[in-house]
Design a protein around this motif. Structure first.
Motif, short mmCIF file in Angstrom:
data_model
loop_
_atom_site.label_atom_id
_atom_site.label_comp_id
_atom_site.label_asym_id
_atom_site.label_seq_id
_atom_site.Cartn_x
_atom_site.Cartn_y
_atom_site.Cartn_z
N UNK A 82 0.82 -1.22 0.00
CA UNK A 82 0.00 0.00 0.00
C UNK A 82 0.85 1.26 0.00
N UNK A 83 1.95 1.24 0.76
CA UNK A 83 2.84 2.40 0.79
C UNK A 83 3.49 2.64 -0.56
N UNK A 84 3.89 1.56 -1.21
CA UNK A 84 4.52 1.74 -2.53
C UNK A 84 3.50 2.20 -3.56
N UNK A 85 2.27 1.69 -3.49
CA UNK A 85 1.23 2.16 -4.39
C UNK A 85 0.96 3.65 -4.20
N UNK A 86 0.91 4.08 -2.94
CA UNK A 86 0.73 5.51 -2.65
C UNK A 86 1.90 6.32 -3.19
N UNK A 87 3.11 5.78 -3.07
CA UNK A 87 4.31 6.48 -3.58
C UNK A 87 4.24 6.64 -5.10
N UNK A 88 3.89 5.56 -5.80
CA UNK A 88 3.83 5.62 -7.27
C UNK A 88 2.72 6.55 -7.74
N UNK A 89 1.56 6.47 -7.11
CA UNK A 89 0.44 7.33 -7.50
C UNK A 89 0.77 8.79 -7.22
N UNK A 90 1.39 9.06 -6.07
CA UNK A 90 1.78 10.44 -5.74
C UNK A 90 2.82 10.96 -6.71
N UNK A 123 8.08 13.31 -2.09
CA UNK A 123 8.57 12.25 -2.99
C UNK A 123 10.07 12.04 -2.78
N UNK A 124 10.83 13.12 -2.66
CA UNK A 124 12.28 13.00 -2.47
C UNK A 124 12.59 12.27 -1.17
N UNK A 125 11.91 12.65 -0.09
CA UNK A 125 12.15 12.00 1.21
C UNK A 125 11.74 10.53 1.16
N UNK A 126 10.60 10.27 0.55
CA UNK A 126 10.09 8.91 0.42
C UNK A 126 11.05 8.05 -0.39
N UNK A 184 12.20 11.61 -15.74
CA UNK A 184 10.87 11.46 -15.16
C UNK A 184 10.09 10.33 -15.83
N UNK A 185 10.16 10.27 -17.15
CA UNK A 185 9.43 9.24 -17.90
C UNK A 185 9.93 7.84 -17.54
N UNK A 186 11.25 7.68 -17.47
CA UNK A 186 11.81 6.38 -17.10
C UNK A 186 11.42 5.98 -15.68
N UNK A 187 11.41 6.96 -14.77
CA UNK A 187 11.03 6.68 -13.39
C UNK A 187 9.56 6.26 -13.30
N UNK A 188 8.70 6.90 -14.09
CA UNK A 188 7.28 6.53 -14.09
C UNK A 188 7.07 5.10 -14.59
N UNK A 189 7.74 4.76 -15.69
CA UNK A 189 7.60 3.42 -16.27
C UNK A 189 8.06 2.35 -15.27
#
Length: 360
Positions: A82-90, A123-126, A184-189
């Motif tokens: 759940x934490x990782x899902x929140x991180x990716x969505x954020x 996001x940076x801290x996470x 940014x694009x690579x990080x999103x993928x």
């Protein structure tokens, strides 16, 4: 052992039996992860043991892992998911901004709104916190062992790359560097692909992930190696046959190595056209090489890849459940290592009897 005189030498004690049904107690002294070189740690993390996924189906290892999963690992795994899902969505919500294309990256830390800046700091801290955890996980692996990296560090490396790109993306965004779009694009993928890691918490999805991983790391890698040899060789040959063109509009698509590479790739996936190039010095030879390339790649290599993938799926399907259990076992033990010592003792399984710990 049924002999009471030598029963203390046995790891298994039958508690009760009723016909063909029995209940047994297993001595887990030296087996559980409380000891540094326990049997469970050796079996799960030692990649030199070829049949380790089968050993985990043997009692008491199977019962021990199932009890650990139900007692604490399933809750830790769910929270992590759940934490990782929140991180990716954020991360996606903050950095997916259509207006950035119109502004041509004329943004930096001073021109960023307070709300967006707060999200970027979060996001940076996470990402930094998760990056430290992944570095510790990779550090536990034997980096000199290639098999260990390819089998056990597959997702850890992807997590490390995604988190590193997320940190770099934030820094470049604050500095107003245009390169931040590519990062940014690579990080999103990678961020969304890494969610596949959490499918190992479910047997059906975890088995599918096992098959996908095996196909990518074996069949697809070998196919790409051979395919690149054909692609580079034929691209060089075909580009060499094209005469230099002065008129840009009438130039051939094979007039340079880069464009020839792209055209041959289109032919491989069925998007290109087989036609005689008038700009070629030897048009018949050019067409012969083009047809030969299509036969070797589109007809031969691709069909061979499909056949190999089918064979791999058939072979893995027989052991996919055991391999999935091995991956889940690694997750359980890695989560257990994150627990403080007092929680490890609290979640310790079994009961002590005559100085030894037993589980049912």
């Amino acid at each position: 052992m049924k002999d009471k005189e030598h029963m203390d030498l046995s790891r298994k004690i039958t508690d009760w039996a009723y016909g063909p049904i029995s209940s047994s107690l297993y001595d887990v002294t030296g087996v559980d992860t409380l000891e540094e070189n326990s049997v469970l740690n050796v079996v799960v993390f030692n990649t030199k043991i070829q049949n380790r996924h089968m050993l985990l189906c043997v009692e008491p290892l199977n019962a021990l892992l199932e009890q650990k999963w139900k007692k604490f690992a399933v809750y830790m795994f769910t929270v992590n998911c759940l934490l990782y899902l929140c991180y990716v969505i954020t991360f996606t919500a903050i950095y997916y901004d259509d207006e950035c294309h119109a502004n041509k990256f004329q943004t930096n830390i001073t021109s960023t709104s307070l709300g967006k800046l707060s999200g970027q700091v979060l996001i940076l801290t996470w990402a930094l916190a998760l990056l430290i955890i992944e570095v510790e996980s990779i550090a536990r692996l034997r980096l000199s062992d290639l098999q260990s990296i390819m089998t056990d560090a597959w997702f850890h490396i992807l997590f490390f790359l995604q988190l590193g790109l997320a940190v770099l993306c934030t820094i470049l965004n604050w500095a107003g560097v245009e390169l931040q779009l590519a990062v940014r694009v690579l990080a999103m993928v990678l961020g969304w692909i890494n969610i596949l890691y959490y499918t190992r918490g479910f047997q059906s999805m975890g088995i599918y992930s096992v098959m996908l991983q095996k196909i990518l790391l074996t069949d697809v890698v070998r196919f790409l190696f051979i395919y690149l040899l054909f692609l580079i060789g034929f691209s060089t040959a075909l580009a060499s046959l094209i005469q230099k063109c002065t008129d840009k509009e009438g130039c051939s698509a094979f007039d340079s190595f880069n464009t020839a590479l792209l055209e041959l790739f289109k032919l491989t996936i069925g998007l290109g056209d087989l036609e005689v190039q008038k700009q070629a010095k030897y048009p018949q030879l050019f067409l012969f090489l083009l047809v030969l390339y299509v036969v070797l790649t589109f007809i031969l290599l691709l069909n061979m890849l499909i056949a190999l993938m089918g064979e791999t799926v058939e072979n893995i399907s027989k052991e996919s459940k055991n391999i999935w259990k091995l991956q889940r076992a690694r997750t359980i033990l890695n989560l257990e290592k994150l627990l403080p010592n007092y929680l490890k003792k609290k979640f310790q399984l079994g009961k002590i009897f005559q100085g030894k710990r037993y589980i049912r």
